[in-house]
Design a protein around this motif. Sequence first.
Motif, PDB file in Angstrom:
ATOM      1  N   LYS A  34     -30.861  49.348   4.129  1.00  0.00           N
ATOM      2  CA  LYS A  34     -31.241  48.551   2.947  1.00  0.00           C
ATOM      3  C   LYS A  34     -30.897  47.081   3.132  1.00  0.00           C
ATOM      4  N   VAL A  35     -29.722  46.854   3.720  1.00  0.00           N
ATOM      5  CA  VAL A  35     -29.221  45.477   3.782  1.00  0.00           C
ATOM      6  C   VAL A  35     -29.465  44.904   5.180  1.00  0.00           C
ATOM      7  N   LYS A  36     -29.977  43.692   5.212  1.00  0.00           N
ATOM      8  CA  LYS A  36     -30.183  43.037   6.513  1.00  0.00           C
ATOM      9  C   LYS A  36     -29.018  42.079   6.767  1.00  0.00           C
ATOM     10  N   GLY A  37     -28.440  42.167   7.938  1.00  0.00           N
ATOM     11  CA  GLY A  37     -27.353  41.237   8.290  1.00  0.00           C
ATOM     12  C   GLY A  37     -26.024  41.688   7.707  1.00  0.00           C
ATOM     13  N   VAL A  43     -22.588  41.959   5.665  1.00  0.00           N
ATOM     14  CA  VAL A  43     -22.094  41.515   4.362  1.00  0.00           C
ATOM     15  C   VAL A  43     -20.571  41.595   4.384  1.00  0.00           C
ATOM     16  N   LEU A  44     -19.927  40.438   4.234  1.00  0.00           N
ATOM     17  CA  LEU A  44     -18.473  40.400   4.267  1.00  0.00           C
ATOM     18  C   LEU A  44     -17.963  40.109   2.861  1.00  0.00           C
ATOM     19  N   LEU A  91     -19.023  36.375  12.626  1.00  0.00           N
ATOM     20  CA  LEU A  91     -19.929  37.079  11.708  1.00  0.00           C
ATOM     21  C   LEU A  91     -20.290  36.187  10.525  1.00  0.00           C
ATOM     22  N   LYS A  92     -19.297  35.442  10.062  1.00  0.00           N
ATOM     23  CA  LYS A  92     -19.474  34.650   8.841  1.00  0.00           C
ATOM     24  C   LYS A  92     -20.234  33.352   9.100  1.00  0.00           C
ATOM     25  N   GLN A 133     -21.664  49.994   5.405  1.00  0.00           N
ATOM     26  CA  GLN A 133     -20.975  48.785   4.970  1.00  0.00           C
ATOM     27  C   GLN A 133     -19.539  48.743   5.513  1.00  0.00           C
ATOM     28  N   ILE A 134     -18.868  49.878   5.447  1.00  0.00           N
ATOM     29  CA  ILE A 134     -17.494  49.949   5.955  1.00  0.00           C
ATOM     30  C   ILE A 134     -17.478  49.614   7.451  1.00  0.00           C
ATOM     31  N   SER A 135     -18.476  50.090   8.150  1.00  0.00           N
ATOM     32  CA  SER A 135     -18.555  49.824   9.583  1.00  0.00           C
ATOM     33  C   SER A 135     -18.660  48.312   9.862  1.00  0.00           C
TER      34      SER A 135
END
Length: 480
Positions: free
Chosen positions: A378-381, A383-384, A42-43, A442-444
């Motif tokens: 709202k957020v694309k991709g 976020v870690l 993911l990162k 986000q939690i997902s």
Amino acid sequence: MSPKKNRKVFITTAIDYTNDVIHVGHAYEKILADCLARYFRLKNGEENVLFTTGTDEHGTTNQKAAEEKGLSPKEHVNEVSLLDKQQIECLNISYDRFIRTTDPDHEEMAADFFSRSLKNGDIYKNKYQGYYCEGCESHKTLNELDEKRQCPNHPSRQIQLLDEENYFFRWSKYGQFLKKIISDNQLVIKPEGKRSEMLAFLESGLKDITVSRPKYKVSWGITTPHDSEQVIYVWFDALINYFTEGSRKGFWDEDTKIIHFVGKDIARWHALLWPAMLKSAGYRIPDVVYVHGFLNLEGQKISKSLGNIIRPDELVSQFGADVVRYYLLKYGPVMEDTNMSKVHMGSIYNGELANGLGNTVSRLARLGETSELEFPEKVKGPVLDEQIFSPLEDFRADKVLTNVWKELADLDKHINEHQPWSLKSKPELKKVLGYEVDKIRQISVWLRPFMPETSAKIDQQFASPRIRSTGALFPRLQTP
Ligand code: MSP
């Protein structure tokens, strides 16, 4: 982790002996490594991660296990290796290669590696007289045995007294080198206690180690180059598996961060022998050896002779793959030995998963669905967040989960305090639910490396723009 900021990451687990099918203790290591591999994908991007696991198929233990079953060694290892693979797959371990030491490319690589060390003058022939534990596949000194002259790790196996001609590796030559790379953290050994243990072992001085066995004693192995009467010692052979796949895929260069996950019983091989072998053959050394503890069951060591073996698939069919992953990542032996029981798993299932995560998700999904509002992403991709994931620097998957559950509790509190079910004004409802939907999305994302199936199910319910409530993530357990 080391200060180098590599994009490419190579993650490995130990490869399991095929004398028996793996149990839940072996599986712990795969789950921990898998979590890290998924995180780095993911990162850093899928293409920048290589993750391997596999089976260690040569040597006396495997040969004897085949004899007991009346099978040829190859038939036997084919059978167990396949069963191991099934156990690993039921846990959704996302390996890129399941490497077997009987794979032709590995056999070729191991022989070539041996030749390079031999050419460099680090391998020579000599007589070995001493003890050997077949369970550890390791030569033993008298002070490593208990008062009954048995290996403390394998008390049910008869210790062997060997008197044979073997090839030796000049391990003693690499004492200073090893001390330097460990002291400088060029090779990071974690946790700290294991690093000090390795440095202390070096202080006691290294002795050369035998790296072959005569064929008349062990026929099941890779023939040593230049001498058809010997086979390569199973540990020398097995360690090279990392190099076989790493180098083939371009993940053994200086741009790659190489991380080995191993249990405490095999730390020395990885932290002290493997880097010396690599140096001798002229290859780069790994960056990190992460050493975890042992998983015990109902207070006892998991072992065939105690008859208390639990296989991963048994737990998966009872609880589901993600529950086993969550439980072991949160309560498994990331540092010290830990104890598991099905009763404890059941109570964690009810408390942290069904009543925790599952409940929050279904509450919010129902509220979102009945609101008939739209919630565009709202957020694309992915976020870690650094704040959530920083414990992974030390491989503390358990602490990341604690952080995520804290966020989950905050979200629950937010729902209770704002009571979206009682809000009459649509803009107000949209504001409150909008925040909560974003948060669960986000939690997902944060859950992906830990519980990939659960995360996908949450994503499905909260996909943009309309929320769809489906069945419970963690249905009530059937009590036996
Ligand atoms: N074949 C060698 C490894 C060679 S790696 C180049 C070996 N195999 S093993 O099957 O005995 O163990 C494989 C891994 O599982 C090791 O890292 C070992 O420490 C780990 N575990 C075995 N039992 C375990 C538990 N009960 N708990 C946690 N890890 C355990 O060693």
